[in-house]
Write an enzyme that holds these catalytic residues in place. Structure first.
Site, PDB file in Angstrom:
ATOM      1  N   GLY A 269       0.843  -1.187   0.000  1.00 36.02           N
ATOM      2  CA  GLY A 269       0.000   0.000   0.000  1.00 36.02           C
ATOM      3  C   GLY A 269       0.878   1.236   0.000  1.00 36.02           C
ATOM      4  N   SER A 270       0.280   2.405  -0.040  1.00 40.39           N
ATOM      5  CA  SER A 270       1.063   3.638  -0.086  1.00 40.39           C
ATOM      6  C   SER A 270       0.145   4.838   0.074  1.00 40.39           C
ATOM      7  CB  SER A 270       1.793   3.793  -1.430  1.00 40.39           C
ATOM      8  OG  SER A 270       2.587   2.687  -1.758  1.00 40.39           O
ATOM      9  N   ASN A 271       0.765   5.964   0.445  1.00 41.60           N
ATOM     10  CA  ASN A 271       0.146   7.281   0.302  1.00 41.60           C
ATOM     11  C   ASN A 271       0.970   8.068  -0.708  1.00 41.60           C
ATOM     12  OD1 ASN A 271      -1.598   6.843   2.640  1.00 41.60           O
ATOM     13  ND2 ASN A 271       0.217   7.239   3.885  1.00 41.60           N
ATOM     14  N   ASN A 542      -4.546   4.307  -2.007  1.00 38.75           N
ATOM     15  CA  ASN A 542      -4.998   2.939  -2.262  1.00 38.75           C
ATOM     16  C   ASN A 542      -6.494   2.779  -2.404  1.00 38.75           C
ATOM     17  OD1 ASN A 542      -2.475   2.237   0.062  1.00 38.75           O
ATOM     18  ND2 ASN A 542      -2.240   1.922  -2.146  1.00 38.75           N
TER      19      ASN A 542
END
Length: 836
Positions: A269-271, A542
């Site tokens: 996941g990521s921002n 995400n």
């Protein structure tokens, strides 16, 4: 058609940690590799004629002797700066690969050496059959399941096809990487390796084929590899492969439990935010990248800077074995990635030929399945080597699988197909991005190649343009085709648990459509996938592409590409709420601007967004508040701690954080009806919110959950006097370094997953913020700061084993030297020139 029509769509608090994928299995690493990692035939590395330029075979163990290429065939300059970041310069791609292979081996040789065992399908030979599967995760021990998968996924035909698809520069990079990696092994010797792989029989020199296997493994992440245990338990009615003889087939209930557990595992996941000229203080571009990846294993990112004079100058981070920057910046632009919600997989229901369960009917005609046997060697407890095998069955709709309620019987079989199985463009995709000279060239490469297997791309340039693209290989299934091809004779509740859409396989019209403009059969062309260009901002955490910027919602795509009108995760909501509060837009345009320092402070402020949505209602039930009944000791403790808590997951956060975490994961996850204001597609950033505590039944449930949280947190060993930094940390040798950050389901932007690995109440950081990048632009060029939260090296004897982890705990960003002058100005720069 919305997400409820397509899949299990629980509340935010029932979603997998780390992501909100519309169609995905949600694992933080490929399941086959993850299952095997706890436990590692003879050589799986066949020399099948792809051009082994370094002369390395694959039949020997540690200390293998290679024949070196002619003098200066490979050459690279490696300048190490603070925190061990290698700045690698070479005249060509093979030199870049050579330098990266050598530098990476210096820092993390054992990590990659063991994973090469995995992708060759050799874990069982060296490490035994592995752990017995838990919760019905297939019928086979972990290493056997992993080996069988990789033997069929990375068979010689697939490797040849992939290698032939690579460009010559990519082939040169992989040859160079193998040569550099092998040089380190040759110089160090088996006895000189770090303890975790010192003198191990499974360590050996590598060849280009090993890099191809690794690339195919990365492409299968978040997709086919996650189904490995279920592929290995699919056999025709009344038959079973010899691999399954030591383990019973799981029950229907166990399979369903396994499926739900798999869907709920943490994922990549990521921002990310890219801010443009209308939003930044200096009117130039600004990119924040915050990937959430595992802290151990082959998905640990690695910092590097690559230069081919006149052709490429790029810095950032990448995955092991990939001698290209995956997330980073050049002088002119910066980019990052977030795992997207697009489908990789589809499932198909095959109607079988009544005369033979290994034949299936398509438009009234009987077709034979292709039977392919994978064989693996297994080290038994007495030291003998035993053979196991499993027959996989291939069809035009994918490989037969036994997944939860989808069982192979005399009437039906079920298949899985992954769009990334035929995606051999990953390395070429990133090489094109690394060598792009402008944001337009970056955009063109992504839309043309469509090689990024499972990521959105967000970017900004020095001129203040921002760009969002969700261009990944996605099954070409329109909304109309999906509606007409979905299976209707499977139990509706069972369908909700599936990780991908289940389509008919009895007619060719339900096959993926072909588009001549696409680089691969059966996927959407890049020009048909979500794209947004703006001068204020684009963002993603995400969720789907829909709210990349609420001023310009992205709608009208196939549900397999992006779903509009769906509930957003709390990280997305926190990011958008922060942007709106900071920029204060009016008539669609910001009225204030943001600095790079503000963005860096936000990503590490450890704000718990959930607290802003529910804490006031929880505290309204505390003693002394109107309508509060006689309070128990546990409720008084919960109220006292929650009132004193600073509403963060920072190192100084009190036990109130632990209580809210338990409340969210135990109560809100199971009680989506407790929200006072339900999700509203017309107000997605601010809903759902509030708890219906004015209703006595809900109030009683909330009180009970608060009391239970006190007991549950105490049972985990967290004393009321302890801070979060006393509980969550990273062990580095004899040191324990406190680690900030918190759970995705609490809306913590600095997401961190930690587990009690020793049963002592302390939680080890295992997944979350990894390579954290902030890149702005000035008249002098890029201003880049970063962390590699778990540090650059996995070798306990390295100076770079824990240094950045300590800085991450203190929130002290690392200034990245990019120009030669900046690199040479570093007081500890060390130069090494390697050639052969």
């Amino acid at each position: 058609m919305n997400s409820r029509d397509l899949r299990f769509s629980p509340s935010t608090f029932a979603r997998p940690s780390g992501s909100r994928r519309a169609w995905r299995l949600g694992l933080c690493v490929s399941t086959a590799a993850a299952l095997a990692a706890c436990g590692g035939s003879n050589s799986g590395g066949s020399n099948f004629g792809i051009g082994i330029g370094n002369g390395v075979g694959s039949s020997s163990g540690p200390g293998v002797q290679e024949s070196a290429a002619p003098g200066n065939s490979y050459k690279a300059e490696i300048r190490r700066t603070t925190h061990g970041i290698p700045h690698i310069e070479a005249d060509d791609e093979k030199g870049i690969g050579y330098g990266v292979g050598y530098a990476y081996a210096q820092d993390n040789f054992c990590v990659l050496a063991e994973h090469f065992v995995t992708v060759r399908g050799e874990r069982s030979r060296y490490f035994g059959e592995g752990a017995v599967p838990a919760s019905g995760q297939g019928a086979l021990p972990a290493n056997v399941s992993s080996d069988l998968f990789y033997r069929q996924h990375n068979d010689d035909a697939s490797l040849r096809t992939a290698w032939s698809a690579y460009s010559e520069p990519v082939k040169a990079m992989f040859k160079g990487f193998a040569a550099g990696y092998n040089r380190y092994l040759r110089e160090t010797g088996a006895a000189g390796l770090p303890e975790s792989c010192n003198n191990k029989t499974w360590v050996r020199a590598v060849e280009e084929a090993d890099l191809v296997r690794l690339m195919r493994d990365y492409a299968a992440l978040n997709g086919l590899a996650d189904t490995a245990p279920f592929l290995a338990q699919a056999s025709p009615p009344g038959r079973a492969g010899s691999a399954a003889k030591t383990a019973p087939q799981p029950s229907e209930q166990a399979s369903q439990t396994a499926l739900l557990a798999m869907v709920g595992k943490p994922s990549t996941g990521s921002n990310a935010m890219a801010l443009g000229s209308d939003a930044t203080a200096n009117g130039q571009g600004l990119v924040l990248g915050n990937p959430h990846f595992p802290w151990a294993g082959v998905l640990r990112l690695y910092q590097l800077h690559l230069t081919i004079p006149g052709r490429m100058d790029v810095m950032g981070a990448s995955l092991p074995g990939l001698p290209i920057v995956g997330i980073g910046f050049t002088r002119d632009f910066a980019w990052t990635h977030t795992t997207n919600t697009a489908a990789r997989l589809t499932l198909h229901q095959l109607r079988l030929d009544p005369a033979d369960p290994t034949r299936y009917m398509v438009d009234g005609k009987s077709k034979a399945m292709e039977r392919k046997v994978s064989k693996v060697d297994v080290l038994e407890s007495d030291g003998r080597i035993a053979a196991r095998e499993h027959a996989y069955y291939k069809t035009d709709f994918g490989t037969v699988i036994a997944l939860g309620p989808l069982r192979w019987d005399s009437q039906y079989a079920y298949t899985v197909r992954d769009a990334n199985s035929d995606n051999h463009r990953r390395a070429d995709q990133w090489l094109a991005m690394n060598q792009a000279r402008s944001l337009d060239e970056l955009k063109d490469s992504v839309l043309r190649i469509v090689g990024n297997p499972w990521n959105n791309t967000l970017a900004a340039d020095a001129g203040g343009r921002t760009l969002f693209m969700s261009a990944t290989p996605t099954p070409n299934i329109s909304e109309a085709m999906l509606a007409g091809c979905q299976v209707t004779d499977v139990d509706a509740e069972a369908l909700k648990s599936l990780p991908a859409p289940l389509l008919r396989g009895d007619t060719a019209r339900c096959q993926w459509a072909n588009d001549p403009a696409a680089p691969q059969a059966g996927i959407f062309a890049g020009k048909l996938l979500p794209l947004l260009e703006r001068h204020d901002y684009v963002q993603n955490s995400n969720d789907s592409a829909w709210l990349t910027n609420p001023q310009a919602p992205l709608e009208g795509f196939s549900p397999l590409v992006s779903i509009a009108g769906s509930q957003q995760g709390l990280r997305t909501r926190q990011g958008l709420a922060w942007l709106q509060a900071t920029l204060q837009p009016r008539n669609g345009l910001p009225t204030r601007r943001v600095s790079q320092d503000q963005v860096e402070a936000m990503v590490l402020d450890n704000r718990v967004y959930l607290a802003e949505l529910v804490l006031a209602d929880m505290l309204s039930l505390c003693p002394g508040e109107s309508g509060s009944p006689q309070a128990s000791a546990d409720l008084k403790q919960a109220c006292s701690a929650l009132q004193a808590w600073d509403r963060t997951a920072g190192l100084d956060a009190g036990i109130g954080y632990g209580y809210l975490e338990d409340f969210a994961l135990s109560f809100l996850r199971q009680t989506p009806g407790a929200w006072r204001v339900a999700f509203d597609p017309a107000d997605p950033v601010n809903t759902p919110r509030g708890l219906r505590v004015e209703q006595p039944e809900v109030a009683a449930q909330v009180r009970e959950a608060m009391e239970a949280a006190v007991r549950n947190v105490a049972a985990k060993g967290w004393a009321p006097s302890q801070r979060w930094g006393d509980i969550q940390g990273a062990t580095r040798g004899a040191r324990r370094i406190p680690v900030p950050g918190g759970d995705d389901e609490l809306g913590v932007y600095n997401m961190m997953i930690s587990v009690d690995t020793k049963g002592n109440g302390l939680r080890e950081a295992v997944h979350g913020t990894s390579y954290l990048q902030s890149v702005g632009f000035t008249a002098q060029g890029p201003r880049a700061k970063a962390f590699l939260a778990y540090s650059q090296s996995t070798n306990p004897d390295s100076a770079w084993f824990a240094d950045q982890t300590e800085r991450f705990a203190r929130r002290e960003w690392v200034e990245l030297p990019f120009t030669r002058a900046q690199i040479d100005a570093q007081t500890d720069t060390a130069l090494k020139v390697i050639a052969e």
